[in-house]
Design a protein around this motif. Structure first.
Motif, PDB file in Angstrom:
ATOM      1  N   LEU A  76      24.527   0.200   2.211  1.00 43.70           N
ATOM      2  CA  LEU A  76      23.109   0.109   1.918  1.00 43.70           C
ATOM      3  C   LEU A  76      22.849  -0.420   0.483  1.00 43.70           C
ATOM      4  N   TYR A  77      23.615  -0.037  -0.449  1.00 38.04           N
ATOM      5  CA  TYR A  77      23.506  -0.749  -1.775  1.00 38.04           C
ATOM      6  C   TYR A  77      23.559  -2.266  -1.945  1.00 38.04           C
ATOM      7  N   LYS A  78      24.531  -2.610  -0.967  1.00 33.47           N
ATOM      8  CA  LYS A  78      25.034  -3.835  -1.053  1.00 33.47           C
ATOM      9  C   LYS A  78      23.908  -4.821  -0.432  1.00 33.47           C
ATOM     10  N   ARG A  79      23.093  -4.324   0.513  1.00 35.08           N
ATOM     11  CA  ARG A  79      21.805  -4.917   1.154  1.00 35.08           C
ATOM     12  C   ARG A  79      20.971  -4.834   0.228  1.00 35.08           C
ATOM     13  N   LEU A  80      20.659  -3.666  -0.361  1.00 33.75           N
ATOM     14  CA  LEU A  80      19.540  -3.877  -1.571  1.00 33.75           C
ATOM     15  C   LEU A  80      19.667  -4.815  -2.623  1.00 33.75           C
ATOM     16  N   ASN A 133      15.290  -6.057 -11.123  1.00 32.02           N
ATOM     17  CA  ASN A 133      14.119  -5.603 -11.582  1.00 32.02           C
ATOM     18  C   ASN A 133      12.894  -5.466 -10.746  1.00 32.02           C
ATOM     19  N   PRO A 134      13.128  -5.182  -9.375  1.00 35.29           N
ATOM     20  CA  PRO A 134      11.792  -4.898  -8.725  1.00 35.29           C
ATOM     21  C   PRO A 134      10.965  -3.992  -9.254  1.00 35.29           C
ATOM     22  N   ARG A 135       9.427  -4.693  -8.852  1.00 35.08           N
ATOM     23  CA  ARG A 135       8.324  -3.782  -9.599  1.00 35.08           C
ATOM     24  C   ARG A 135       8.021  -2.897  -8.419  1.00 35.08           C
ATOM     25  N   HIS A 136       7.116  -2.057  -8.723  1.00 33.35           N
ATOM     26  CA  HIS A 136       6.796  -1.143  -7.728  1.00 33.35           C
ATOM     27  C   HIS A 136       6.612  -1.364  -6.127  1.00 33.35           C
ATOM     28  N   PRO A 137       5.517  -2.434  -6.126  1.00 35.15           N
ATOM     29  CA  PRO A 137       5.394  -2.841  -4.620  1.00 35.15           C
ATOM     30  C   PRO A 137       6.375  -3.415  -4.031  1.00 35.15           C
ATOM     31  N   GLN A 138       7.389  -4.258  -4.661  1.00 32.39           N
ATOM     32  CA  GLN A 138       8.606  -4.595  -4.301  1.00 32.39           C
ATOM     33  C   GLN A 138       9.493  -3.306  -3.816  1.00 32.39           C
ATOM     34  N   LEU A 139       9.819  -2.799  -4.713  1.00 32.26           N
ATOM     35  CA  LEU A 139      10.686  -1.468  -4.569  1.00 32.26           C
ATOM     36  C   LEU A 139      10.171  -0.667  -3.352  1.00 32.26           C
ATOM     37  N   ILE A 140       9.106  -0.562  -3.138  1.00 32.30           N
ATOM     38  CA  ILE A 140       8.568   0.206  -1.968  1.00 32.30           C
ATOM     39  C   ILE A 140       8.859  -0.619  -0.542  1.00 32.30           C
ATOM     40  N   ARG A 141       8.568  -1.931  -0.767  1.00 31.70           N
ATOM     41  CA  ARG A 141       8.962  -2.657   0.437  1.00 31.70           C
ATOM     42  C   ARG A 141      10.380  -2.795   0.731  1.00 31.70           C
ATOM     43  N   LEU A 142      11.121  -2.960  -0.303  1.00 32.11           N
ATOM     44  CA  LEU A 142      12.606  -2.873  -0.051  1.00 32.11           C
ATOM     45  C   LEU A 142      13.224  -1.590   0.518  1.00 32.11           C
ATOM     46  N   ILE A 143      12.893  -0.569   0.107  1.00 26.41           N
ATOM     47  CA  ILE A 143      13.117   0.675   0.592  1.00 26.41           C
ATOM     48  C   ILE A 143      12.852   0.915   2.121  1.00 26.41           C
ATOM     49  N   GLU A 144      11.481   0.754   2.163  1.00 30.75           N
ATOM     50  CA  GLU A 144      11.033   1.041   3.507  1.00 30.75           C
ATOM     51  C   GLU A 144      11.612  -0.138   4.580  1.00 30.75           C
ATOM     52  N   GLY A 145      11.698  -1.154   4.074  1.00 35.19           N
ATOM     53  CA  GLY A 145      12.391  -2.348   5.080  1.00 35.19           C
ATOM     54  C   GLY A 145      13.885  -1.796   5.536  1.00 35.19           C
ATOM     55  N   MET A 146      14.536  -1.123   4.528  1.00 31.35           N
ATOM     56  CA  MET A 146      15.781  -0.463   4.908  1.00 31.35           C
ATOM     57  C   MET A 146      15.890   0.856   5.763  1.00 31.35           C
ATOM     58  N   GLU A 147      14.901   1.605   5.470  1.00 30.47           N
ATOM     59  CA  GLU A 147      14.649   2.965   5.774  1.00 30.47           C
ATOM     60  C   GLU A 147      13.588   3.522   5.609  1.00 30.47           C
ATOM     61  N   PRO A 148      12.570   3.120   6.402  1.00 25.98           N
ATOM     62  CA  PRO A 148      11.087   3.642   6.281  1.00 25.98           C
ATOM     63  C   PRO A 148      10.829   5.111   5.630  1.00 25.98           C
ATOM     64  N   VAL A 156      16.807  -9.495  -5.193  1.00 25.29           N
ATOM     65  CA  VAL A 156      17.262 -10.488  -6.387  1.00 25.29           C
ATOM     66  C   VAL A 156      17.352 -11.737  -5.121  1.00 25.29           C
ATOM     67  N   ASP A 157      16.804 -12.998  -5.385  1.00 30.58           N
ATOM     68  CA  ASP A 157      17.140 -14.281  -4.867  1.00 30.58           C
ATOM     69  C   ASP A 157      18.481 -14.818  -5.727  1.00 30.58           C
ATOM     70  N   GLY A 158      19.282 -15.267  -4.805  1.00 29.38           N
ATOM     71  CA  GLY A 158      20.686 -15.788  -5.196  1.00 29.38           C
ATOM     72  C   GLY A 158      21.807 -14.752  -5.632  1.00 29.38           C
ATOM     73  N   MET A 159      21.418 -13.583  -5.388  1.00 27.40           N
ATOM     74  CA  MET A 159      22.339 -12.421  -5.637  1.00 27.40           C
ATOM     75  C   MET A 159      23.576 -12.910  -5.026  1.00 27.40           C
ATOM     76  N   GLY A 160      23.554 -13.288  -3.777  1.00 23.59           N
ATOM     77  CA  GLY A 160      24.726 -13.631  -3.087  1.00 23.59           C
ATOM     78  C   GLY A 160      25.702 -14.780  -3.700  1.00 23.59           C
TER      79      GLY A 160
END
Length: 467
Positions: free
Chosen positions: A243-247, A265-280, A252-256
């Motif tokens: 889970l946290y690997k995917r997160l 440092n995801p801002r609030h809108p991105q944070l919600i999209r990230l988490i909902e994209g992994m597990e709504p 972050v672009d280029g984290m790989g």
């Protein structure tokens, strides 16, 4: 000194014992009870396969991936790396079963995503049941600061002045948010979306906040996830590390290519999209969880236990005062900032070997040949290179079609109290000017300007560390 190392370790089989600053809305025991009893996977904090293996006193089997097997064979030495385990060979557990050695889901993920590494199997035969005490790198700040103050004479006056200036400038730029975090930690809630956005902005000035942010979200995902994948891992006694690997890679672009949590440092809108994209189902509660949990952890890891969190402010406070009030935060900032100095290659062993010697002494006195990352018992384990009372054997390993590992050729090599060379990732602005022929060790997330040499790379983990 020993009290600092004791405070930096966690044993999830015993009640919480750390001294905390006054006025916090929640105690460590409050949070421990919530995490263990009010989350779907909280039962794994105490009752996990890794802890059971440690306290059994039976031989431990660990998986390590390396890109330097030839150098290890030639030198017959194994060196260890720094990072979240301070000074240990980074590994993940293996479970001995009839079909072979089954990797922990962390090890399975790393083998799947790092196919160019050579898997090694280590058998560690302890002298007694191992105390399940894991080092929590978020609590190492006071040790980082003490080590720096002891060896700061190795820096030039100009280097020390620049370091102080950079740290103080970062603190002042982030002071409003740091005070907001303490305000929340003492029970005065602020709106979660605004908190997340302030946190996101503050990471650029205080990179340690990016590490806190990531670890809080990792904890949230691992303990709250209810997917079929997570349930399968839980049945094996394991938290879901995937889970946290995917997160990290999604956030972050280029984290790989450059794993650096100072950029998390995801801002609030991105944070919600990230988490909902992994597990709504986990999206609606994540911002409020981060607000409460990160505020508590910030106060706990930043401030000296003698302080009253309700009376501390970072606004306009001088660096000398803050070293006494918030040694954990100042130490974490210095630890990360010093890695960007031009002379860091020369200074690295001066500062990191000092901490490694201390933690090896602590582990030996506590009976710990196999330390682990104690933020959670999630399967990041290491091998103490100077534990005198356990036997260690090593083999290269072959992976079969069912995902089991089998020891192949025994490797004749001994652990030495030597830290493998490790440089910090370049800052974003420095990446733009990096030479085309620079070598990037993708797994460690570090930059080395020269090709690896056998004398300095034996045992360098090809897998990521957290700090």
């Amino acid at each position: 000194m020993r009290d600092e190392w004791e405070s930096a370790h966690t044993d999830y089989t015993t009640p919480a014992q750390r001294q905390l600053p006054a006025s916090l809305a929640d105690s460590e025991s409050d949070w421990r009870h919530y995490l263990e009893c009010s989350t779907p996977n909280g039962w794994l904090i105490q009752n996990n396969a890794m802890t059971e293996a440690l306290v059994s006193g039976k031989p431990m089997y660990l998986l390590h991936g390396t890109k330097h097997i030839d150098a290890i064979r030639i030198s017959r030495q194994l060196h260890v790396s720094t990072g979240c385990l301070v000074g240990a060979l980074y590994c993940s557990p293996l479970v001995s079963q009839r079909g072979g050695l089954r990797p922990h889901n962390l090890g399975a993920y790393l083998m799947r995503t790092k196919p160019s590494t050579t898997p090694m199997v280590f058998e560690v035969t302890p002298d007694a049941p191992i105390r399940p005490k894991g080092v929590d790198y978020l609590h190492l700040g006071a040790i980082h600061l003490r080590t720096y103050e002891r060896y700061q004479s190795f820096l030039t006056l100009a280097e020390k002045d620049q370091l102080d200036h950079t740290v103080l400038t970062g603190l002042h730029a982030a002071a409003v948010f740091l005070d907001v975090a303490l305000h929340n930690a003492t029970g005065h809630a602020t709106p979660a979306p605004a908190f997340i956005n302030q946190l996101s902005d503050a990471v650029a000035h205080v990179p340690f906040l990016g590490y806190l942010y990531f670890e809080v979200l990792s904890e949230y995902l691992m303990l709250h996830s209810a997917t079929a994948e997570t349930k399968t891992f839980a049945q094996a006694g394991e938290l879901n590390n995937w889970l946290y690997k995917r997160l990290a890679f999604a956030a972050v672009d280029g984290m790989g290519q450059l794993f650096d949590l100072a950029r998390f440092n995801p801002r609030h809108p991105q944070l919600i999209r990230l988490i909902e994209g992994m597990e709504p189902a986990l999206g609606p509660g994540v911002a409020e969880y981060v607000r409460r949990r990160l505020s508590h952890l910030f106060a706990r890891t930043a401030l000296h236990p003698s302080q009253d969190a309700a009376s501390v402010t970072f606004l306009g406070t001088d660096l000398s005062t803050l070293r006494n009030v918030a040694p954990g935060l100042i130490g974490q900032m210095i630890f990360r900032e010093i890695r960007y100095m031009p002379r860091y290659q020369q200074l690295y062993h001066c500062f990191e070997k000092a901490k490694a010697l201390e933690v090896w002494d602590y582990w030996n006195s506590e009976g710990i040949p196999t330390p682990f990352n104690g933020i959670l018992p999630k399967g990041e384990m290491g091998i103490n290179p100077v534990y005198p009372r356990s036997g260690v054997r090593a083999w290269t390993a072959e992976l079969d079609g069912r995902g089991y590992l089998h020891p192949a050729d025994e490797v004749t090599a001994v652990f030495t109290p030597h830290l493998a060379t490790w440089w910090a990732p370049p800052r974003q602005r420095e990446m733009q000017n990096a030479a085309d022929d620079s070598r990037f060790d993708l797994a460690l997330g570090v930059r080395s300007p020269v090709p690896p040499q056998p004398s300095s790379t034996n045992g360098v983990s090809a897998w990521p560390t957290s700090s």
